[in-house]
Design an enzyme around this catalytic site. Structure first.
Site, PDB file in Angstrom:
ATOM      1  N   ASP A 300       0.786  -1.239   0.000  1.00  0.00           N
ATOM      2  CA  ASP A 300       0.000   0.000   0.000  1.00  0.00           C
ATOM      3  C   ASP A 300       0.819   1.291   0.000  1.00  0.00           C
ATOM      4  OD1 ASP A 300      -2.588  -0.949  -0.286  1.00  0.00           O
ATOM      5  OD2 ASP A 300      -2.779  -1.396   1.848  1.00  0.00           O
ATOM      6  N   GLY A 302       4.257   1.611  -1.535  1.00  0.00           N
ATOM      7  CA  GLY A 302       4.974   1.705  -2.807  1.00  0.00           C
ATOM      8  C   GLY A 302       4.065   1.669  -4.021  1.00  0.00           C
ATOM      9  N   ASN A 385     -10.472   0.798  -0.544  1.00  0.00           N
ATOM     10  CA  ASN A 385     -11.569   0.448   0.356  1.00  0.00           C
ATOM     11  C   ASN A 385     -11.208   0.609   1.828  1.00  0.00           C
ATOM     12  OD1 ASN A 385      -9.768  -1.793  -0.365  1.00  0.00           O
ATOM     13  ND2 ASN A 385     -10.992  -3.041   1.007  1.00  0.00           N
ATOM     14  N   TYR A 386      -9.930   0.915   2.118  1.00  0.00           N
ATOM     15  CA  TYR A 386      -9.436   0.776   3.482  1.00  0.00           C
ATOM     16  C   TYR A 386      -8.880   2.079   4.016  1.00  0.00           C
ATOM     17  CZ  TYR A 386      -8.608  -3.029   6.773  1.00  0.00           C
ATOM     18  OH  TYR A 386      -8.685  -3.901   7.823  1.00  0.00           O
ATOM     19  N   ASP A 445      15.656   4.421  11.801  1.00  0.00           N
ATOM     20  CA  ASP A 445      17.069   4.769  11.677  1.00  0.00           C
ATOM     21  C   ASP A 445      17.492   5.392  13.012  1.00  0.00           C
ATOM     22  OD1 ASP A 445      19.536   5.804  11.129  1.00  0.00           O
ATOM     23  OD2 ASP A 445      18.955   6.782   9.249  1.00  0.00           O
ATOM     24  N   HIS A 598      -6.156 -10.888   9.711  1.00  0.00           N
ATOM     25  CA  HIS A 598      -7.547 -10.452   9.847  1.00  0.00           C
ATOM     26  C   HIS A 598      -8.485 -11.581   9.406  1.00  0.00           C
ATOM     27  CE1 HIS A 598     -10.568  -6.940   9.016  1.00  0.00           C
ATOM     28  NE2 HIS A 598     -11.023  -7.834   9.864  1.00  0.00           N
TER      29      HIS A 598
END
Ligand code: NI
Length: 640
Positions: A300, A302, A385-386, A445, A598
């Site tokens: 989601d 890249g 959708n999320y 980092d 999930h």
């Protein structure tokens, strides 16, 4: 055009791009003649200068401002990666990308829809399902993850699935058009229809919008948060100061919310903790073998530009209380800059008790109690959708926490016989929902009191039986440093209270321990897709909960980053760690993958209540004692 804009608009090398800078960079790239007229942009952002430049920066010092522009050229059938120096007024890098493509853009979505609307096979598939009014069909082009059969090896492929509105304002996700997928190559205009047969479309509405719900509960009294003297934080540019914390914040189009140079003022001593912290990428593999879902494994960040999905937040809705908002500038597909308001929300929250003790031996026992207050830096993103909310919390006792909030619409399959399966349980009449995971990889980092750090693992285990353990009741914490990248590929183990600790061996606390910060994981899964699967190749970062690499300025992404879309896999962490480099007592980066598996439930329908995932960074010997002793009692009344 005057492109020498950095000294006028930027006060810090990490400051976000202005619209003026993006316009200037796009103009310079277009002038270079590398792109055709059809080329479009996926994102544009300020390329962060080297660490030394950022850490050594003094106000007013000039620095080179470089803008990175990423996009796609349909004529070339390839995506590009360009760097434009606004300081030098020239294009300093231009690459055609061999493996992988730029993230999905609005241009791709609109083109996919247009191609389908004039494709006879798709029109026939709709007609077979009795769908007459095509304006009621919601077309959702998914990142394909692979080139579907019949497409060329360089196709810009999307796999569209469909939902049917009754009217345009309703919840289309309640009515999936089952059995139909349309694969589209937006570069060549190719459309391939995959039709698994007609399945009835559910009638139920599955509404959730306030104006479409029958009745709302009436018994909520107002709950107001007031800070009559204002919040306790200060903001200057993109720098936040709160209590003893200091940090710089930004929103990157790929990674979303980024924290830079997180520091703590320890009694006047300025102590660095993190140089940079962000989501690197995430993967959402589906476990259902149905042909409608088995290919899905969205990356989601890249593939879809997590940062571009950042919502404009509003007071009283997303955040309560005294809020400060940061804006952002993004690059639209047509090469124009767009200002997005209120993408980062900054506020304080009361967080219950910080510490407490009542000395019962006193004649009049006085409870010593302190209330905890935390600083919240957050963003909320819509990805198809999320929804994902990313919440960084900073506490007065030196704790840092990341909390991800997952909500939105779950995937759906139409099951007319009402029989769910163990890979797709029933959630509503005629609707099952495929099992899936959301696995987030955060890149941390560290810069713990300086660059030279080491990562250790701590396991708590029973003591062996023997003279040192006469009652056989003992247990101990065993801490082992990691020497190489291969040693540091690790999984969580709650039975051993396993945690990882970043230390600086050269800096000692008052009991001569190396100063440290513990990465306290939650009980998190790793990737469940089989080793030979495409999700395992493209989202390999999710195979382990921990990875550690030595710092390299060009190793920013757990996978192919901005070119993850249609990338064949193997980029990022598998490639970085293939050399098995040394990671002890060096400038290092910790990568933590965590998340949820999930298994959908009826309560996730028609919209899912927030589910949580995250991790905590806890000081362990970083301070000499409880650093929150100086927090004042909440009020005099507590002592009366
Ligand atoms: Ni989910």
């Amino acid at each position: 055009m005057n492109t020498n804009v950095n000294t006028e608009t930027n006060s810090h090398p990490l400051d976000r791009c202005s619209g003026v800078e993006l316009d200037a960079a796009v103009a310079l790239l277009k002038q270079s003649g590398n792109l055709s007229e059809e080329a479009y942009f996926a994102n544009g952002f300020a390329d962060e200068p080297d660490k030394e430049v950022v850490l050594g920066f003094k106000a007013g010092t000039p620095f080179e401002r470089v803008i990175r522009l990423i996009g796609h050229d349909p004529q070339q059938k390839q995506s590009f990666d360009a760097r434009v120096s606004l300081t030098k007024n020239e294009l300093v890098q231009f690459l055609w990308i061999e493996d992988g493509q730029a993230a999905v853009t609005g241009v791709d979505v609109i083109k996919s829809i247009k191609l389908l609307h004039k494709n006879s096979d798709w029109l026939e598939a709709m007609s077979k399902r009795g769908i007459e009014d095509l304006s009621l069909v919601h077309v959702e082009p998914w990142v394909a993850g692979r080139r579907p059969e019949g497409m060329s090896a360089n196709a810009r492929a999307f796999s569209a699935i469909f939902f049917l509105h009754k009217e345009l304002e309703d919840n289309h996700y309640a009515r999936p058009v089952e059995g139909l997928i349309a694969h589209v190559d937006v570069d060549s205009d190719q459309v391939i229809i995959e039709d698994h047969g007609v399945v009835p479309i559910p009638e139920d509405d599955g509404e959730y919008a306030a104006n479409r719900i029958q009745s709302l509960r009436q018994d909520l009294k107002p709950l107001e948060i007031t800070q009559p003297e204002g919040p306790s934080f200060e903001v200057e540019g993109q720098v936040i100061k709160w209590q003893k914390w200091k940090m710089h914040v930004s929103v990157n189009p790929v990674e979303g919310l980024v924290l830079h140079d997180v520091r703590y003022d320890d009694d006047g001593k300025d102590r660095p903790i993190l140089y940079r912290a962000s989501l690197s990428d995430m993967v959402v593999p589906y476990g259902d073998s149905s042909p409608m879902h088995n290919w899905k494994h969205a990356l989601d960040s890249g593939e879809t530009n997590m940062g571009h999905g950042a919502n404009s937040l509003s007071l009283g809705c997303d955040c309560l209380g005294e809020i400060y908002y940061f804006d952002n500038t993004i690059l639209k597909a047509n090469g124009e800059a767009q200002e997005v308001k209120n993408v980062i929300c900054l506020h304080e929250e009361d967080y219950g008790v910080l510490w407490k003790h009542t000395n019962m031996m006193l004649e009049k026992p006085i409870p010593e109690v302190r209330r905890s207050r935390r600083l919240v830096v957050s963003c909320f993103h819509t990805v198809g959708n999320y929804e994902y909310g990313f919440y960084w919390y900073f506490y007065q006792d030196g704790t840092i926490q990341m909390e991800v909030k997952l909500t939105g619409h779950i995937g759906a399959s139409v099951v007319p016989d009402g029989l769910g399966t163990d890979t797709s349980p029933m959630v509503a009449p005629m609707i099952s929902s495929p099992i899936h995971q959301h696995l987030f990889c955060f890149r941390l980092d560290f810069n713990l009191d300086g660059a030279q750090n080491t990562v250790c693992e701590t396991n708590v285990e029973a003591l062996p039986v023997g003279p040192d353990n006469p009652l056989n009741s003992g247990f101990r914490a065993v801490t082992t440093p990691f020497k190489s990248e291969s040693e540091a590929k690790r999984e969580v183990d709650p039975r051993k209270s396993r945690s990882w600790k970043v230390i600086n061996a050269a800096v000692r606390n008052q009991v001569d321990q190396p100063v440290g910060y513990k990465l306290l994981p939650q009980s998190s899964p790793v990737l469940l897709s089989g080793d030979e699967s495409l999700p395992a190749k493209r989202g390999a970062f999710a195979k382990h909960n921990l990875w550690v690499t030595p710092y390299q300025s060009d190793e920013l992404y757990a996978d192919a980053g901005p070119f993850s879309n249609l990338h064949s896999g193997g980029a990022g962490l598998p490639a970085y760690t293939s050399k098995d480099r040394a990671i002890d007592d060096t400038d290092l980066v910790v990568w933590h993958t965590f998340g949820v598996t999930h298994v959908p439930r009826p309560e996730d329908w028609p919209i899912m209540p927030v589910e949580y995932a995250g991790f905590t960074l806890l000081p362990v010997g970083f301070f000499d004692q409880n650093p929150a002793l100086d927090v004042p009692p909440p009020s005099k009344a507590c002592h009366d």
